[in-house]
Motif scaffolding. Structure first.
Motif, PDB file in Angstrom:
ATOM      1  N   ALA A  17       0.831  -1.204   0.000  1.00  0.00           N
ATOM      2  CA  ALA A  17       0.000   0.000   0.000  1.00  0.00           C
ATOM      3  C   ALA A  17       0.867   1.256   0.000  1.00  0.00           C
ATOM      4  CB  ALA A  17      -0.930  -0.001   1.213  1.00  0.00           C
ATOM      5  N   THR A  18       1.947   1.244   0.775  1.00  0.00           N
ATOM      6  CA  THR A  18       2.841   2.390   0.816  1.00  0.00           C
ATOM      7  C   THR A  18       3.484   2.621  -0.543  1.00  0.00           C
ATOM      8  OG1 THR A  18       3.312   1.948   3.146  1.00  0.00           O
ATOM      9  CG2 THR A  18       4.830   3.397   1.979  1.00  0.00           C
ATOM     10  N   GLY A  19       3.886   1.534  -1.199  1.00  0.00           N
ATOM     11  CA  GLY A  19       4.471   1.661  -2.526  1.00  0.00           C
ATOM     12  C   GLY A  19       3.522   2.285  -3.520  1.00  0.00           C
ATOM     13  N   ARG A  20       2.244   1.914  -3.443  1.00  0.00           N
ATOM     14  CA  ARG A  20       1.264   2.491  -4.368  1.00  0.00           C
ATOM     15  C   ARG A  20       1.078   3.977  -4.105  1.00  0.00           C
ATOM     16  NH1 ARG A  20      -1.495  -2.454  -3.213  1.00  0.00           N
ATOM     17  NH2 ARG A  20      -2.796  -1.404  -1.667  1.00  0.00           N
ATOM     18  N   MET A  66      -2.736  11.114  -3.796  1.00  0.00           N
ATOM     19  CA  MET A  66      -2.591  10.126  -2.742  1.00  0.00           C
ATOM     20  C   MET A  66      -3.937   9.776  -2.117  1.00  0.00           C
ATOM     21  SD  MET A  66       0.895  11.181  -0.737  1.00  0.00           S
ATOM     22  CE  MET A  66       2.495  11.164  -1.560  1.00  0.00           C
ATOM     23  N   VAL A  67      -4.869  10.723  -2.129  1.00  0.00           N
ATOM     24  CA  VAL A  67      -6.195  10.481  -1.554  1.00  0.00           C
ATOM     25  C   VAL A  67      -7.216  10.225  -2.653  1.00  0.00           C
ATOM     26  CG1 VAL A  67      -8.051  11.448  -0.142  1.00  0.00           C
ATOM     27  CG2 VAL A  67      -5.655  11.868   0.472  1.00  0.00           C
ATOM     28  N   ASP A  68      -7.259  11.128  -3.636  1.00  0.00           N
ATOM     29  CA  ASP A  68      -8.184  10.979  -4.762  1.00  0.00           C
ATOM     30  C   ASP A  68      -7.385  10.475  -5.955  1.00  0.00           C
ATOM     31  OD1 ASP A  68     -10.368  11.978  -3.299  1.00  0.00           O
ATOM     32  OD2 ASP A  68      -9.674  14.019  -3.642  1.00  0.00           O
ATOM     33  N   ARG A  69      -7.455   9.184  -6.196  1.00  0.00           N
ATOM     34  CA  ARG A  69      -6.610   8.540  -7.194  1.00  0.00           C
ATOM     35  C   ARG A  69      -7.429   8.099  -8.394  1.00  0.00           C
ATOM     36  NH1 ARG A  69      -4.215   3.766  -3.882  1.00  0.00           N
ATOM     37  NH2 ARG A  69      -3.018   3.456  -5.795  1.00  0.00           N
ATOM     38  N   ARG A  70      -6.749   7.921  -9.522  1.00  0.00           N
ATOM     39  CA  ARG A  70      -7.405   7.419 -10.725  1.00  0.00           C
ATOM     40  C   ARG A  70      -7.172   5.918 -10.773  1.00  0.00           C
ATOM     41  NH1 ARG A  70      -9.219  10.807 -14.406  1.00  0.00           N
ATOM     42  NH2 ARG A  70      -8.732   9.514 -16.217  1.00  0.00           N
ATOM     43  N   THR A 103     -10.389   7.045  -1.579  1.00  0.00           N
ATOM     44  CA  THR A 103     -10.147   5.860  -0.756  1.00  0.00           C
ATOM     45  C   THR A 103     -10.212   6.242   0.713  1.00  0.00           C
ATOM     46  OG1 THR A 103      -7.743   6.215  -0.818  1.00  0.00           O
ATOM     47  CG2 THR A 103      -8.689   4.827  -2.521  1.00  0.00           C
ATOM     48  N   ARG A 104     -10.941   5.442   1.486  1.00  0.00           N
ATOM     49  CA  ARG A 104     -11.063   5.654   2.931  1.00  0.00           C
ATOM     50  C   ARG A 104     -11.150   4.303   3.617  1.00  0.00           C
ATOM     51  NH1 ARG A 104      -9.955  10.063   1.709  1.00  0.00           N
ATOM     52  NH2 ARG A 104     -10.844  12.071   2.339  1.00  0.00           N
ATOM     53  N   MET A 105     -10.253   4.075   4.585  1.00  0.00           N
ATOM     54  CA  MET A 105     -10.299   2.871   5.414  1.00  0.00           C
ATOM     55  C   MET A 105     -10.390   1.593   4.570  1.00  0.00           C
ATOM     56  SD  MET A 105     -12.751   4.227   8.519  1.00  0.00           S
ATOM     57  CE  MET A 105     -12.752   2.622   9.319  1.00  0.00           C
ATOM     58  N   GLY A 106      -9.623   1.574   3.483  1.00  0.00           N
ATOM     59  CA  GLY A 106      -9.584   0.387   2.651  1.00  0.00           C
ATOM     60  C   GLY A 106     -10.722   0.257   1.662  1.00  0.00           C
ATOM     61  N   ASP A 107     -11.666   1.180   1.698  1.00  0.00           N
ATOM     62  CA  ASP A 107     -12.807   1.139   0.783  1.00  0.00           C
ATOM     63  C   ASP A 107     -12.641   2.231  -0.266  1.00  0.00           C
ATOM     64  OD1 ASP A 107     -15.197   0.346  -0.321  1.00  0.00           O
ATOM     65  OD2 ASP A 107     -16.334   0.474   1.542  1.00  0.00           O
ATOM     66  N   PHE A 164     -14.795   5.095  -2.889  1.00  0.00           N
ATOM     67  CA  PHE A 164     -16.043   5.829  -3.026  1.00  0.00           C
ATOM     68  C   PHE A 164     -15.959   6.757  -4.231  1.00  0.00           C
ATOM     69  CE2 PHE A 164     -15.044   5.097   1.420  1.00  0.00           C
ATOM     70  CZ  PHE A 164     -16.189   4.477   1.890  1.00  0.00           C
ATOM     71  N   GLY A 165     -17.125   7.204  -4.687  1.00  0.00           N
ATOM     72  CA  GLY A 165     -17.162   8.204  -5.734  1.00  0.00           C
ATOM     73  C   GLY A 165     -17.986   7.789  -6.934  1.00  0.00           C
ATOM     74  N   THR A 166     -18.090   8.710  -7.887  1.00  0.00           N
ATOM     75  CA  THR A 166     -18.904   8.487  -9.075  1.00  0.00           C
ATOM     76  C   THR A 166     -18.401   7.294  -9.881  1.00  0.00           C
ATOM     77  OG1 THR A 166     -19.383  10.859  -9.194  1.00  0.00           O
ATOM     78  CG2 THR A 166     -19.774   9.567 -11.179  1.00  0.00           C
ATOM     79  N   THR A 167     -17.086   7.113  -9.933  1.00  0.00           N
ATOM     80  CA  THR A 167     -16.532   5.992 -10.686  1.00  0.00           C
ATOM     81  C   THR A 167     -17.020   4.657 -10.130  1.00  0.00           C
ATOM     82  OG1 THR A 167     -14.556   7.297 -11.209  1.00  0.00           O
ATOM     83  CG2 THR A 167     -14.394   4.908 -11.470  1.00  0.00           C
ATOM     84  N   VAL A 168     -17.054   4.554  -8.809  1.00  0.00           N
ATOM     85  CA  VAL A 168     -17.529   3.324  -8.173  1.00  0.00           C
ATOM     86  C   VAL A 168     -19.009   3.118  -8.472  1.00  0.00           C
ATOM     87  CG1 VAL A 168     -17.757   2.082  -5.987  1.00  0.00           C
ATOM     88  CG2 VAL A 168     -15.802   3.600  -6.365  1.00  0.00           C
TER      89      VAL A 168
END
Length: 407
Positions: A203-206, A216-220, A314-318, A320-324
């Motif tokens: 996860a750190t590498g990603r 880092m928070v809002d990723r594609r 991404t939050r707490m391993g989950d 979210f968002g329009t893409t999902v």
């Protein structure tokens, strides 16, 4: 909440009533009336024998206490208020941490150990040092608690239950459990830490590969859902055990395929799995592999898959968002044994060279190469066919693309 009202303790601490019994015997703050098990359980936990009928219950309570001490590695010494005071934190903050970890309020029962005090000190210390905000520390506690609670439930329900079936030796399941846990505990603990470190490293590498701080928070990402068709009808037709075996087989197969091809399983929802991948080609391969693998299993219903590409929070391993949401909608409209993707995903496959931007252009390039008048086209892995435009609730009009293997 005040120190005289409620605290929190790890789940199971008062499961058999022994915590209440200990508190009422040795701690004036203990309140047996607050226990769900009642005064009778408290008496049993203290080893009082009210007659032959209680003999078996007392034995089970004693084993439960011994198992708890074995697993926790310490005896109960503190009420929630005493633990908070020893850790140097307020009762309010201690209760927030405990509740975030999923532990029930139990009043002022003496049910906590040195490990509980140390955990409070560590979390509070991270806040005091400025490494975490108080809200982030609570979030860390909640994410850890939710993840490990599910893991512990699975291990007890599925793993230990099967291993503690009555044996030919004549020993009962209760008599076998203690030595079995004693043998497994250190091995499972070491394995848990190992897997966590490997996952943390990945996860750190990603995250550090993100192009900027916002990413880092809002990723594609490519996000996909795989859904069993007609699962509701199956629930009415199959026995509970058969249904459980089907769901377990589906989740296991999906998890193995997602991991093997470089994706990440976000969560399972019984008849549906949610996965993600940084690379669109990886997500496409996973989607098609799921269809192909499940299609060769006669015990499995048909499957449908929807994949979308775009910005994801991404939050707490989950995720979210329009893409999902779009990936979920594509899954719901996909024909049986089909992978539908959105336009952004199709464009991304074209950008990376995994699929042609235009089938007409790809066909023309192939013809030119055969005639010796042009270079051969790239070795595309996937083909994309535009489907019908249709309105999707909450997302407007979308144009799905059917994803298949090329050639």
């Amino acid at each position: 909440m005040t120190a005289d009202e409620s605290g929190a303790t790890p789940r199971g601490a008062d499961a058999e009533g022994e915590a209440v019994g200990e508190a009422s015997a040795g701690d004036p703050a203990g309140d047996p009336a607050r226990s769900d098990d009642g005064p009778e359980a408290a008496a049993g936990a203290n080893g009082e024998n009210n007659g032959e009928d209680n003999g078996e219950n007392n034995g089970e309570n004693n084993i439960a206490v011994k198992l708890e001490q074995l697993i926790l590695g310490a005896e109960r010494r503190y009420t929630p208020f005493q633990a908070a005071r020893s850790a140097g934190v307020s009762m309010d903050l201690a209760a927030r941490f405990w509740r975030a970890m999923g532990f029930a309020d139990i009043g002022q029962v003496k049910a906590l150990t040195e490990a509980d005090v140390l955990a409070l000190r560590r979390l509070a210390g991270l806040v005091e040092a400025g490494l975490l905000s108080e809200a982030m520390a609570v979030q860390v506690a909640r994410s850890t608690g939710q993840t490990t609670a599910r893991l512990a439930d699975w291990q007890i329900d599925s793993f230990l239950e099967g291993l503690t079936e009555p044996q030919d030796s004549g020993l009962t399941r209760t008599e076998i459990t203690y030595p079995l846990v004693e043998l497994l505990l250190p091995e499972l603990e070491e394995f848990l830490v190992y897997v966590w470190r490997r996952q943390l490293a990945a996860a750190t590498g990603r995250v550090v590969q993100a192009q900027d701080d916002a990413e880092m928070v809002d990723r594609r990402l490519s996000v996909g859902f795989a859904d069993l068709v007609g699962f509701t009808r199956l629930t009415r037709r199959l026995e509970e055990e058969e249904l459980g075996e089907l769901v377990e087989a589906f989740e296991t197969t999906a998890a193995d395929l997602v991991a093997a091809h470089g994706g990440r399983l976000i969560k399972t929802l019984g008849d549906e799995v949610l996965f993600a991948a940084d690379d669109a080609g990886v997500a496409a391969e996973i989607g098609l592999r799921l269809i192909e693998t499940m299609g060769h299993d006669e015990t499995m219903p048909e499957l449908r898959v929807g994949i979308a590409f775009g910005t994801v929070t991404t939050r707490m391993g989950d995720v979210f968002g329009t893409t999902v949401n779009l990936a979920s909608r594509l899954t719901s409209i996909a024909p049986k044994d089909t992978v539908l993707v959105d336009e952004a995903f199709a464009v991304e496959l074209g950008r990376t060279g995994d699929a042609p931007v235009s089938e007409a252009d790809a066909a023309a390039a192939e013809k030119a190469a055969q005639e010796g008048t042009g270079s051969p086209p790239p070795p595309y892995r996937f083909a994309l066919q535009p489907m019908w435009q249709r309105p999707v609730r909450g997302l407007g009009v979308v144009e799905p693309w059917m994803l298949t293997r090329r050639g």
